[in-house]
Design a protein around this motif. Structure first.
Motif, short mmCIF file in Angstrom:
data_model
loop_
_atom_site.label_atom_id
_atom_site.label_comp_id
_atom_site.label_asym_id
_atom_site.label_seq_id
_atom_site.Cartn_x
_atom_site.Cartn_y
_atom_site.Cartn_z
N LEU A 1 0.76 -1.00 0.08
CA LEU A 1 0.27 -0.16 0.20
C LEU A 1 0.61 1.25 -0.20
O LEU A 1 0.55 2.48 -0.58
CB LEU A 1 -0.90 0.12 1.23
N VAL A 2 2.35 1.36 0.47
CA VAL A 2 2.88 2.47 1.06
C VAL A 2 3.69 2.68 -0.22
O VAL A 2 3.56 3.48 -0.73
CB VAL A 2 3.61 2.14 1.58
N LEU A 3 3.63 1.10 -1.35
CA LEU A 3 5.03 1.73 -2.73
C LEU A 3 3.28 2.27 -3.37
O LEU A 3 3.43 3.15 -4.12
CB LEU A 3 4.93 0.26 -2.94
N ILE B 1 1.06 4.44 -2.41
CA ILE B 1 1.40 5.62 -2.59
C ILE B 1 2.68 6.58 -2.86
O ILE B 1 2.05 7.47 -3.16
CB ILE B 1 1.23 6.01 -1.42
N VAL B 2 3.79 5.87 -2.17
CA VAL B 2 4.95 6.56 -3.14
C VAL B 2 4.61 6.09 -4.52
O VAL B 2 5.01 7.84 -4.80
CB VAL B 2 6.09 5.83 -2.98
N LEU B 3 4.22 5.52 -5.82
CA LEU B 3 3.99 5.64 -6.85
C LEU B 3 3.20 6.38 -7.13
O LEU B 3 3.65 7.82 -8.26
CB LEU B 3 3.22 4.56 -7.40
N ALA C 1 1.87 9.19 -5.59
CA ALA C 1 2.27 10.97 -5.08
C ALA C 1 3.59 10.94 -5.93
O ALA C 1 3.42 12.60 -6.23
CB ALA C 1 2.99 10.92 -3.97
#
Lengths: 364, 276
Positions: B122-124, B126-128, B130
């Motif tokens: 999920l964080v990946l 978000i990173v991608l 953003a």
């Protein structure tokens, strides 16, 4: 007389929480552990490299973000040069790795200029504290509900457990958090406002880890500890309830299968008390529950981020999301790397633990 | 064996699963049928009461009708979730079939996938989204990133066990090409599992989209999306204006519940088929 003899034999069986440790097993185990550990350095290198490329290969304009919306192209170029973003990616990778290997440095934040490691140590303990609390709730509620479901299979309590699982699995965790805030803080007024780990007018003294509940207990600041505890209940409950659904589902099916197994049937036919039978059934459910718990522990380093944001918890996940929104590349890189390494370590421990607890798992 | 395929699943169509699919479709149709324009609606009415009357779901901070915005959110969130699901499926299924071959490359590919999944996905995502600058198509890419590995794993493990069966052995013995074995023999027999996973993916995508929008990533403000509406309403939660966040939240809940139930029913139909 006969039944007494049988009882004696059953008592000689290992108790549910004991593991059989033979010299042969120890040899196999250490061989497996050595093999598994030998793989670690390569895996660490891969995780570090992947975290670098995941963040740096995505086309982002960190320089423009830092320079500000009104900056001229020349300003942006200057910032780009200053941050080293004008170099090609291999050059940056070489810089990153040499810095990491020689100074152990992950670089500095583009904004605060603080070393990335410093922020890791500042924020990570709070997240771990939240994860531990949530996992305790998730396991107790989940395994409890699952066991009830398995015990009363296809009867009313089982129906309630299944409804609970179905409903909890469909609510996004951050929305569940808001619901709990509304019901328990606003409507019932049982718990304080979601202002993070402590009240707005409380200032934790002598921080050790910056995880307020843990620190205040270690420091013996009981008033603060009480406040920190009541602030921790809602976020921990949110994550706990949300993830208890998976535990309940797993526990229900595994313990359900265990109840039908020969060894439980045997234990029942001997007339052992229900509690002891349940103990034997639990023994079969232990491995999947530990496995799922560990996977969750690792996943929540990043996975708790949104719930942290909802409760202004101030942990590493919330910090990372703020940094991501500012395109603070070194910090984002650091976060992904820490999360990846954390997962690596947990899986390593899990592999060894499962072999240790369940010798049936083949060692190869 | 036919009962495990798509035809079999359709023949034994489950009334509850079918009703679920119909509900989802009608949700999207209604969302498009009710006219909505975010700009016309803004600042129109300052009252933010909730209950029977003109605004059944109340109005939000800017005086916009929450009911209409919840419907308008379905226009964005549901197609986005479904396209994310479609992309994961289109990428994941062939890769899974390929990876089920007994070759060194397949083995390496799976190990690589293991490493990749060590990161919080999920964080990946978000990173991608953003970093790449908040485009809607990046949300689809992010969903594919999270779910493609699941399809690969699932299809691979299913195909691996199917490869042991007689009919595949027979096909190989007749001299069928690898591609023919994969797409004529293995693929049709994994359709059921793929459908179940697709439904679960749709459910999960809705949550991911809502989570991204809640954080202000991927979807820009005037557009109505459930996650962004929950974010707007999260301030009101602590002061008593619950309807702004709760209604879009319920919309997410219902959609996720529907897709989960469809998956559940399909799975039951499949296991019945496999047994009978």
């Amino acid at each position: 007389m006969r039944s007494v003899a049988l009882r004696f034999e059953v008592a000689a069986l290992p108790t549910p929480l004991q593991s059989s440790i033979s010299p042969d097993f120890v040899r196999h185990f250490s061989l497996f552990a050595a093999k598994r550990l030998a793989f670690v350095p390569a895996a660490v290198l891969i995780v570090i490299t992947l975290s670098f490329f995941i963040v740096n290969l995505v086309p982002s304009d960190a320089a423009r973000e830092k320079a500000g919306g009104l900056a001229s192209d020349a300003d942006v170029a200057a910032v780009k040069h200053q941050l080293g973003l004008d170099q090609d990616i291999w050059h940056r990778y070489a810089d990153f790795m040499s810095n990491l290997l020689t100074h152990g440095s992950l670089g500095r934040s583009y904004y605060s200029d603080r070393p990335v490691w410093q922020d890791v140590w500042l924020f990570l303990p709070s997240t771990i504290e939240l994860i531990v609390l949530s996992l305790i709730i998730a396991t107790v509620v989940g395994v409890g509900a699952g066991t009830i479901g398995a015990h009363f299979k296809n009867r009313f309590p089982d129906f309630v457990v299944r409804a609970f699982v179905t409903i909890t699995q469909a609510i996004p965790d951050f929305f569940l958090g808001l619901l709990l805030i509304f019901l328990i803080f606003y409507k019932a007024g049982w718990l304080p406002a979601p202002t993070g780990q402590n009240g707005l007018l409380e200032f934790p003294e002598h921080p050790i880890t910056h995880a307020v509940l843990f620190d205040s207990i270690v420091n013996g600041q009981w008033r603060l500890a009480r406040s920190a505890f009541s602030h921790a209940v809602l976020p921990a409950l949110t994550l706990g309830i949300f993830y208890s659904a998976y535990f309940a589902k797993t526990a229900r099916s595994v313990i359900g299968t265990a109840f039908d197994s020969y060894q439980v049937e045997f234990a029942r036919s001997l007339g052992l008390p229900d509690r002891q039978v349940l103990g034997y059934a639990f023994r079969q459910a232990r491995t999947p529950i530990i496995t799922y718990g560990s996977i969750l522990f690792a996943a929540l380093i990043g996975g708790a981020a949104i719930v942290e944001t909802v409760f202004a918890w101030g942990g590493y996940g919330q910090f990372a999301i703020e940094r991501i929104l500012h395109l603070d590349i070194p910090e984002v890189q650091g976060f992904i790397m820490v999360a990846g390494l954390f997962t690596l370590i947990i899986f390593l421990v899990l592999d060894l633990l499962v072999i240790f607890l369940d010798p049936r798992v083949s060692i190869g | 064996m036919a009962s495990r395929g798509l035809v079999g699943a359709l023949r034994r169509i489950d009334p509850i699963a079918a009703a679920g699919v119909l509900l989802v479709i009608s949700f999207i149709v209604i969302a498009y049928a009710v006219p909505y324009s975010p700009i016309d609606d803004a600042n129109a009415h300052r009252e933010s009461l909730v209950g029977p009357g003109k605004y059944w779901f109340g109005t939000d901070n800017l005086g916009r009708d929450v009911f209409r915005r919840v419907l308008a959110g379905a226009r964005l969130d549901l197609p986005l979730a479904l396209s994310g699901m479609a992309v994961s499926l289109i990428l994941g299924v062939p890769l899974g079939l390929l990876a089920s071959q007994k070759s060194r490359w397949a083995e390496r590919f799976m190990r690589g996938l293991d490493m990749f999944q060590a990161f919080p996905l999920l964080v990946l995502a978000i990173v991608l989204v953003a970093l790449a600058g908040n485009h809607l198509y990046m949300v689809v890419v992010a969903i594919a990133l999270i779910n493609t590995p699941r399809f690969i794993r699932l299809v691979r493990s299913e195909a691996l066990s199917l490869r042991e069966s007689r009919f595949v052995e027979a096909a190989v013995a007749i001299g069928a090409t690898r591609a023919r074995v994969m797409f004529r023999h293995l693929l049709p027999n994994t359709t059921g599992t793929i459908l179940v996973q697709a439904s679960l993916t749709a459910a999960q995508s809705i949550v991911v989209i809502a989570a991204l929008a809640y954080l202000g990533i991927g979807i820009r403000p005037p557009q109505a999306s459930w996650g962004a509406m929950i974010k707007d309403g999260s301030q009101g939660i602590t002061t008593g204006q619950w309807w702004i966040a709760i209604f879009p939240g319920i919309a997410v809940f219902i959609c996720v519940l529907l897709f989960n139930q469809i998956a559940d029913r399909l799975e039951k139909v499949l296991s019945r088929g496999a047994r009978g």
